[in-house]
Design an enzyme around this catalytic site. Structure first.
Site, short mmCIF file in Angstrom:
data_model
loop_
_atom_site.label_atom_id
_atom_site.label_comp_id
_atom_site.label_asym_id
_atom_site.label_seq_id
_atom_site.Cartn_x
_atom_site.Cartn_y
_atom_site.Cartn_z
N LYS A 126 -58.89 -24.47 -40.33
CA LYS A 126 -57.61 -24.00 -40.87
C LYS A 126 -56.43 -24.75 -40.25
O LYS A 126 -55.39 -24.17 -39.92
CB LYS A 126 -57.46 -22.49 -40.68
CG LYS A 126 -58.55 -21.68 -41.39
CD LYS A 126 -58.36 -20.18 -41.22
CE LYS A 126 -59.41 -19.40 -41.96
NZ LYS A 126 -60.75 -19.52 -41.35
N ARG A 127 -56.58 -26.06 -40.12
CA ARG A 127 -55.50 -26.89 -39.58
C ARG A 127 -54.35 -26.96 -40.57
O ARG A 127 -54.54 -26.83 -41.78
CB ARG A 127 -56.01 -28.29 -39.27
CG ARG A 127 -57.20 -28.38 -38.32
CD ARG A 127 -56.89 -27.78 -36.97
NE ARG A 127 -57.91 -28.15 -35.98
CZ ARG A 127 -58.13 -27.49 -34.86
NH1 ARG A 127 -57.43 -26.40 -34.59
NH2 ARG A 127 -59.04 -27.89 -34.00
#
Length: 275
Positions: free
Chosen positions: A95-96
């Site tokens: 979930k960058r």
């Protein structure tokens, strides 16, 4: 092979829409490993070996490794996956969401250091935070769209008055992923199983992109409703279950119990596919 090629191959070979999420929490390990973060690799590798012929993907969640300083164990696990389940794609759940040179480093982490086939991303900072991941041909990138947590309503379910038609934010993300952002066919979307009506809406707006659907199992998502809402012959879905499979037993039979739970979930998902 590309991520989509691997996904198709694994889904067909294993007759599966199931993704097993690898979220290792040492306090929940079986007694002989319990509380020992040095056993993260051993635990996850046993789960992989027990379920590899039942899944279309694996999804290690990087935070569960990083919190225990176990990135080296994640690297070993990725090598184990490549050696023992080479045709099953691996989605790094990270979930960058950052821009420019920082996003380039995160992309290098996901695809070069760990060798993932796909990664989860937050699209909040816009296309330039996504584009560096698309520089890796054949890799996949799943954008958070309509997530399974209740707080998703705070932003994802709000209307955008400045966009034609005033779509909800998650609807706008779905359109971008199906259209202008998906230049090389590498994008997918994350949509929670706890919102089957929204899965159906996302599928209508993005008919062909792959959907990664967490929330089946411990989070209570309805497997049959999920498949009915999201699966299309030309629009793959990847339905994730983590805790319900990983912690099906806290005894020495944990891997066998994980396999039984994965088999049950796999068959439930397959039965829900439209004929």
């Amino acid at each position: 092979m590309t991520f989509l090629d691997m996904l198709h191959t694994a889904s067909t070979r294993n007759s599966s829409l199931l993704c097993v999420g690898l979220d290792p929490e040492p306090t929940r390990f079986p007694a002989q490993m319990q509380g020992n973060p040095r056993k993260i690799y051993d635990f996850c590798a046993a789960i992989v070996d027990a379920t590899a012929d039942l899944v279309c993907a694996f999804k290690p969640q990087i935070a569960y490794f990083a919190a225990h300083g176990a990135e080296d164990q994640l690297e070993r696990l990725m090598q184990h996956l490549r050696a023992n389940a080479p045709e099953v794609p691996v989605i790094l759940d990270a979930k960058r969401g950052d821009i420019g040179s920082t996003a380039e480093q995160y992309a290098k982490e996901a695809f070069e250091r760990y060798g993932a086939d796909a990664v989860t991303l937050s699209p909040f900072m816009g296309f330039d935070s996504v584009e560096p991941y698309l520089q890796y041909p054949g890799k996949g990138a799943f954008l958070l769209c309509r997530t399974s947590n209740p707080g998703g309503d705070d932003l994802q379910n709000q209307r955008l008055a400045s966009v034609d038609g005033q779509p909800l934010l998650y609807e706008h993300i779905a359109r971008l992923a199906q259209g202008p952002w998906n230049k090389n066919g590498q994008l997918g979307l994350v949509v929670g199983a706890t919102y089957p009506a929204e899965i159906e809406r996302v599928r209508a707006l993005a008919p062909t992109v792959p959907l990664l659907i967490p929330g089946v199992g411990a989070q209570g998502g309805d497997a049959a409703a999920t498949v009915k809402a999201g699966w299309r012959p030309d629009g793959p879905i990847i339905v994730n279950s983590s805790r319900a499979i990983l912690y099906a037993s806290n005894g020495t039979d944990f891997a066998a119990a994980a396999r039984r739970e994965a088999l049950k979930t796999r068959d439930m998902l397959q039965a829900a596919r439209p004929l």
